[in-house]
Each structure stands twice: as structure tokens, then as C-alpha cells.
Design an enzyme around this catalytic site. Sequence first.
Site, PDB file in Angstrom:
ATOM      1  N   LYS A 126       0.863  -1.184   0.000  1.00 55.90           N
ATOM      2  CA  LYS A 126       0.000   0.000   0.000  1.00 55.90           C
ATOM      3  C   LYS A 126       0.894   1.226   0.000  1.00 55.90           C
ATOM      4  CE  LYS A 126      -4.423   1.142   0.207  1.00 55.90           C
ATOM      5  NZ  LYS A 126      -5.635   0.433  -0.260  1.00 55.90           N
ATOM      6  N   ASP A 166      -6.961   4.333  -4.565  1.00 57.26           N
ATOM      7  CA  ASP A 166      -7.637   4.224  -3.272  1.00 57.26           C
ATOM      8  C   ASP A 166      -8.231   5.620  -3.026  1.00 57.26           C
ATOM      9  OD1 ASP A 166      -7.936   2.375  -0.759  1.00 57.26           O
ATOM     10  OD2 ASP A 166      -7.300   4.265   0.107  1.00 57.26           O
TER      11      ASP A 166
END
Length: 453
Positions: A126, A166
Site C-alpha cells: 500500500k 484508493d
Amino acid sequence: MNDQVSTLMADVKAKNPSEPEFHQAVQEVVESLSPVLDQHPEYRKGKILERIIEPERVIMFRVPWQDDQGELHVNRGFRIQMNSAIGPYKGGLRFHPSVNLGILKFLAFEQVFKNALTTLPMGGGKGGADFDPKGKSDSEVMRFCQAFMAELYRHIGPYRDVPAGDIGVGGREIGFLFGMDKKLRNEFTGVLTGKALEWGGSLIRPQATGYGAVYFAAEMLKTRHEGLEGMSCLVSGSGNVAQYTVEKLNNMGARPLTLSDSGGYIYDEAGIKEEKLSFIMDLKNVRRGRIAEYANKFKSATYTPFDPKLDYNPLWDHKAQCAFPSATQNEINAKDAANLLRNGVYVVSEGANMPTTIEGVNQFLDAKILYGPGKAANAGGVATSGLEMAQNSMRLSWTRDEVDSRLLLIMQAIHKVCFQTAEKYGTPGNYVNGANIAGFLKVANAMMDQGLV
Ligand code: NDP
């Protein structure tokens, strides 16, 4: 908490101070794993748990950029390469002022288990930056993305690490990031997913997280011989995940009633039908406006601004059967969970990552409702990113129906493995345990096979 979990959590907190979201994500997983570790002493001996909570690599970098007035800004960029036991690192990029190391570590940690559940060969990662795209011009967003990629490009690649979107990173940002990577590398490679169709993207990728969360809810309901038809649904957020959750709920005959942004929420008693969703998509994706506008346009809706003094979120305090939290982490606290249960909600399918606090999760589990945790319920997004990678490798594009039917099959497979694993380990109906254990086993076995690396 048993003694082993307490000792491990004390270590995690000492070693990773000021990272409450990371502690929360780790605690939820390790609490599920006791029965597995008891049955498999080899995992304890191989220190699999200790290794899985330590990122393989953390990259932190300066992102300097210039705004339209010529003023200079410096943001902080990150990429957490958490675990590559079953494939290249894979996970989104988040651009939001709240981004910090602990939040990205929690997201990367969750991603490891989620990706393992998808059945596809993807490790977990991430990244992102504490940059706020809100209120910025397209040129400012482009310059920021280019500055961010000027460093990130050397750490990623189709066989190494494949980021996606995201919060705050949608089609526009992926385009700018991809363009810069291509220029620096002088190669056109599938280094990001969430690309536009014309240059390597996959049909259904934008829809996949929201659609997948609805498919997961439908699978949970099937275990009680029920369906989504006619169900009233509370949805939070109004970005990518929330929009396609609403679209699929409408397709399946359900009644989505709410949407929100960081300023407040709308409640539309007539339901957020197709034409109203088109208004939201234009408002949020093109005009980049605030959700309050919805209530000016549609008289059946009311807008309630969020009051920071309240210790609960009023969006979760309406009568309904289903809830789809699709905004951000910890948006359902203990009080919200109690309100949901009191209002009749018995299906919660998490589009967002870790939207429910541990106290809230425990209430859902105690009440034995159909509770699908994010790492299972929202895995459709990354799964379809995996399908985008497969299409890029083969240099071809599947049809909309082909990708959607693969997404449905994957969500059904994730539901099945979570359901069966929960049962096998003595906690039937507990999808939290099912997801954590099934995800862990796949990664742990790969780590055992690959030796101490
Ligand atoms: P978007 O940026 O498209 O939308 C985010 C939405 O949530 C916006 O409405 C935003 O409001 C709201 N929001 C964000 N932060 C906050 C906050 N701190 N408080 C209140 N509202 C907030 O993001 P996505 O839809 O892509 O992501 C939503 C969630 O889904 C996240 O948890 C993400 O990690 C998760 N997720 C996303 C996937 C994807 O494929 N995109 C895949 C799997 C999970 P505002 O505009 O006012 O900030």
C-alpha cells in the site's frame, strides 16, 4: 485477549509507536489465529506471525511540487511493500491529508490477507501521500502525481509491485502517474491498475469493489435463503466504492437510502435510483462538488452536516436491513454498531477497509448478524486489478460480461472459503475468523516453502 496475543501486541505497540490503526489491524488478525497456531506448531517455530507483521520494505520519500501560483510545497510519499510470498506486491495508493505511516501499514497488512483470498497470485502492499487533491486544479494534481512518480517508479514494476487507486486516487490520478512512469522508464508496462480502457485498463475495474461488496452481501444472505430484493440499505461515502455499491444495489432490486462525504450525509427516503446516481457521479467525478447539493436537487432527500461534537455518526441511525460502509477506516464505532443493530440492520458488508472499530466488530459478532469484513467483502477491487494484470500480460481485453462473471465467481469463492474455514475452526458464521485464517494459511505456507527470506 489470551497471554500470547497480549505479549505479541505489547511488542507490536513498543516497536510501532503512534500507529493505532496498525495495532488494531494486527490485533484483529492475531486474535483469530490462536487455533491455527495451536494446530501448526511449525508456524510458531518459523516465526511466521512475527515475520508477517514486519513489512518487507518501507519506502518514504520527499515529494516537492509547485502550485498554480508558483508557491512550492513538500509532501511525504510512502510505499509499504508488506509481503511478496505469493506474488508481486499489490495494493492501492491513497492521497489524503490524514495519510501517515501507521495508516498505510494497516492497509498494507490487511491487503496481504485480502489478496490471498482472491485466489490470484498477488502479494500485499500500500502507498500514498499526505497530499489533499480536494480543491486543487487538474494541473496541480498532475504536477503532484509526476513528482510522486519521479521517486516511486524505481521501486515498482509488473513483476515487483503494482499499485492501484484508493481514496483520492481515481482515473485522473492513475493517468498522470502512468504517464510519468512511462516517460521515465521509456517502456509501456502494466505497472499500475485502474488504467483507462484505451491504454490497458480492464472493463469493470472501476465498478469492481462496489459490485463485489454487494455480491458478498448476496452470498451471505443466501446462507439464510434470503436475497437483497426490497432491502433498505445504508451506504456511506460517495466516491468510487459507494457509487458502484449503489448501482449494483439498484440492479439487484434493493433500496439504497444514504450517501455521505466528509462534510455530511444525505438520506433519500425515495431511494437513490439510477438517475440520481448519475447526478452523484457527475457531482463527484466531474464537478468535484459536495454531497449537500444532492438535497437541493432532490426534494425527497435531507442533508445533515456532520457535527464533530457528536460521538456517533447519524448516518448509521436509520431503520434498514443492510449497511455498506464505503468511506474510510473506523467510521462505525461502538455506538454506531449499537444503533445499526437497534435499527434492524443484520447485513454489514464492508466496502471500506477496516471501517468498524474492534468494539463495533465484537457487537456484530455477538449479535450473530451477517458481517462481512473488508478484507473479504471488498476484495473484488483488487481481484479485478489482478484480472487487469492478466489481460495486460496476454495483451488482450476481455468483454464486460467476461470480467463481471469472473468477479462474481471470485466473490463466491471468497465467501465460500471464509464460510467453510470459520466452520472448520469452530466458529461457524464468523467471517472475520474465516477470512483471517484462510488468508493467513495461504501466505504462511508460501513463506514456509520459501525459507527464511
Ligand atoms: P474515494 O476517494 O473515491 O471516495 C472516498 C469517499 O469517502 C469520499 O466520499 C470521501 O469524502 C469519503 N471520506 C474519505 N475520508 C473520509 C473521512 N476521513 N471522513 C469522512 N469521509 C471520508 O475513495 P474510494 O471509494 O476508492 O475508497 C473508499 C474506501 O474503500 C476506502 O476505505 C478504501 O481504502 C476502500 N477500498 C477502495 C478500493 C478501490 O478499489 N477504490 C478497493 C478496496 C477498498 P470527501 O470527498 O469529502 O473526502
